[in-house]
Write a protein that holds these residues in place. Structure first.
Motif, short mmCIF file in Angstrom:
data_model
loop_
_atom_site.label_atom_id
_atom_site.label_comp_id
_atom_site.label_asym_id
_atom_site.label_seq_id
_atom_site.Cartn_x
_atom_site.Cartn_y
_atom_site.Cartn_z
N VAL A 115 -50.99 58.31 39.84
CA VAL A 115 -52.38 58.50 40.28
C VAL A 115 -53.12 57.16 40.20
CG1 VAL A 115 -54.54 59.74 39.89
CG2 VAL A 115 -52.35 60.88 39.46
N ARG A 116 -53.50 56.60 41.34
CA ARG A 116 -54.22 55.33 41.36
C ARG A 116 -55.67 55.53 40.91
NH1 ARG A 116 -51.86 52.59 47.01
NH2 ARG A 116 -49.70 53.31 46.68
N THR A 117 -56.32 56.52 41.47
CA THR A 117 -57.65 56.94 41.01
C THR A 117 -57.72 58.45 41.18
OG1 THR A 117 -58.74 56.77 43.18
CG2 THR A 117 -58.74 54.79 41.78
N LEU A 118 -58.62 59.06 40.41
CA LEU A 118 -58.84 60.50 40.52
C LEU A 118 -60.30 60.75 40.87
CD1 LEU A 118 -58.24 63.55 40.05
CD2 LEU A 118 -58.74 63.15 37.62
N THR A 119 -60.53 61.61 41.87
CA THR A 119 -61.86 62.10 42.17
C THR A 119 -61.84 63.61 42.06
OG1 THR A 119 -62.30 60.28 43.71
CG2 THR A 119 -63.72 62.22 43.85
N ALA A 120 -62.58 64.16 41.09
CA ALA A 120 -62.65 65.60 40.84
C ALA A 120 -63.98 66.12 41.36
CB ALA A 120 -62.49 65.90 39.37
#
Length: 277
Positions: A115-120
């Motif tokens: 996961v490079r970045t997470l947007t929830a």
């Protein structure tokens, strides 16, 4: 890509944007499908990002296994890893809404190397949510989760009269009419609603799938018009992220962030992907 497979299940996927762009996996929630991101995708593509949006387990006609345990978070998270493998990707940015956010939180905790970045979007960290259910008004907001545990009855009630109750539920919570009609039509497919509800019915298996601290760069987007999710768990989520973390609050926006606040949310995602080292 149009589809990928895992353990005999076949998942439909929408692959868009420049093939050599930074990859972004878009995970929908209940009772959506990959079209939830149709309004966001063009903005992401215009920023040079490639998007992979699967119809998740229970939503793809070829991926509707029987049994509640087949819909544990561990299983649906592994579906995303299979998507990355099929696409030849070691890692990707992950965006998840509703149940898709739960999957994103799990991936960020269990597989940070993927996961490079997470947007929830909308849904807070599961541990923050669990505590808020016991200590705030979130318990009342989440009462429908207990109702969904009953066998057969929810399907009969929601789909009666060509899905009248499900349609009204979606419309009254702020979903645009065109999206509501589409999701109701998908849920009327044979076995679709039962498979979608199995995500909720698998919750008793959650003790085996505890989501720990997330270390990846994380953006949490919550909206004040969300009737299902209150502020308490949202505010507590930062306690469960050790990596770079930002909370963005959308004033007056209902639960359906990808459909209703698509352009603003896509801009936030683009900016967040650029924070990855």
């Amino acid at each position: 890509m149009q589809r990928f497979e895992r353990d005999g299940l076949v998942f439909d996927v929408r692959d868009g944007g420049p093939p050599d762009g930074e990859p972004v996996v878009l995970l929908h929630g209940w009772p959506q499908d990959s079209s939830a991101y149709d309004r966001m995708a063009p903005v992401l593509h215009g920023a040079g990002l490639r998007t992979l949006a699967p119809d998740q387990r229970g939503y793809s006609p070829g991926a509707r296994p029987r049994g509640r345990s087949a819909y544990r978070v561990r299983e649906v998270a592994d579906d995303v890893l299979a998507l990355l493998d099929a696409a030849g990707l070691g890692s990707a940015h992950v965006v998840g809404h509703d149940w898709g956010a739960v999957v994103g939180w799990a991936l960020g905790a269990w597989h940070p190397e993927r996961v490079r970045t997470l947007t929830a979007l909308s849904v807070p960290h599961p541990a923050a949510m669990s505590r808020a259910v016991l200590t705030s008004a979130q318990g009342l907001r989440s009462a429908y989760v207990a109702a969904f545990q009953a066998p057969v009855l929810p399907e009969r009630l929601l789909l009666a009269g060509n899905g009248r109750a499900l349609r009204q539920l979606l419309l009254s919570s702020g979903l645009p009419a065109d999206a509501a009609e589409h999701y109701v039509a998908r849920m009327r497919e044979p076995g679709a609603l039962s498979s979608a509800l199995a995500w909720y019915r698998a919750l008793p298996f959650g003790a085996r799938d505890r989501v720990g601290t997330v270390t990846v760069p994380t953006l949490h987007v919550w909206s004040t018009g969300d009737v299902a999710l209150g502020r308490a768990a949202t505010e507590a989520t930062r306690d469960h992220v050790s990596g770079p973390y930002r909370l963005e609050v959308l004033e007056g926006v209902p639960h359906w962030i990808p459909e209703v606040a698509a352009e603003r949310t896509a801009e936030l995602v683009v900016a967040h992907t650029r924070t990855a080292v």
